[in-house]
Write a protein that holds these residues in place. Structure first.
Motif, short mmCIF file in Angstrom:
data_model
loop_
_atom_site.label_atom_id
_atom_site.label_comp_id
_atom_site.label_asym_id
_atom_site.label_seq_id
_atom_site.Cartn_x
_atom_site.Cartn_y
_atom_site.Cartn_z
N SER A 1 7.31 -110.42 47.77
CA SER A 1 7.30 -111.86 48.01
C SER A 1 7.76 -112.63 46.77
N GLU A 2 7.38 -112.17 45.57
CA GLU A 2 7.86 -112.82 44.33
C GLU A 2 9.37 -112.68 44.20
N LEU A 3 9.87 -111.51 44.51
CA LEU A 3 11.31 -111.27 44.46
C LEU A 3 12.05 -112.16 45.46
N LEU A 4 11.48 -112.28 46.66
CA LEU A 4 12.07 -113.12 47.70
C LEU A 4 12.06 -114.59 47.27
N VAL A 5 10.96 -115.04 46.71
CA VAL A 5 10.87 -116.43 46.24
C VAL A 5 11.87 -116.66 45.12
N SER A 6 12.00 -115.71 44.21
CA SER A 6 12.96 -115.83 43.12
C SER A 6 14.39 -115.92 43.65
N ASN B 1 17.05 -119.05 43.31
CA ASN B 1 18.42 -118.85 42.79
C ASN B 1 19.46 -119.35 43.80
N PHE B 2 19.20 -119.07 45.06
CA PHE B 2 20.10 -119.51 46.12
C PHE B 2 20.14 -121.03 46.20
N GLU B 3 18.94 -121.67 46.11
CA GLU B 3 18.88 -123.13 46.15
C GLU B 3 19.61 -123.75 44.96
N MET B 4 19.48 -123.13 43.78
CA MET B 4 20.19 -123.65 42.60
C MET B 4 21.71 -123.51 42.78
#
Length: 100
Positions: free
Chosen positions: A8-13, A17-20
């Motif tokens: 879940s941390e990896l997914l959130v990260s 990154n995608f949003e940025m």
């Protein structure tokens, strides 16, 4: 459970990154990018003038050589006449020697 938290941390990260990346792309889209081709046009017009000058020079040279070839004789007329007369005299001389 620990693996689920890591995933879940990896997914959130990755989502952050995608949003940025999406925000950066939106900023780039807002900017109007124009291409200035004035230098390219100037270079092409200079090249065109150079090619036209070279083409006219080549055409004048070819015309000059064509006129020389049209007007020029390989052998002068007097040399051709002397050759034919000497050839005729030689033939007559050979005939006289063969028939005597």
């Amino acid at each position: 459970m620990a693996k689920l938290e890591e995933l879940s941390e990896l997914l959130v990260s990755e989502i952050r990154n995608f949003e940025m990346a999406v925000k950066k792309l939106e900023e780039i889209q807002k900017k109007k990018i124009t291409i200035d081709i004035s230098e390219f046009k100037k270079a092409m017009s200079d090249h065109k003038l150079l090619m036209e000058n070279q083409n006219s020079t080549t055409k004048r040279t070819v015309d000059h050589f064509e006129n020389l070839m049209k007007d020029g004789n390989i052998n002068p007329k007097w040399a051709v006449i002397v050759f034919i007369v000497s050839l005729a005299l030689n033939c007559i001389g050979v005939m006289i020697i063969l028939f005597l």
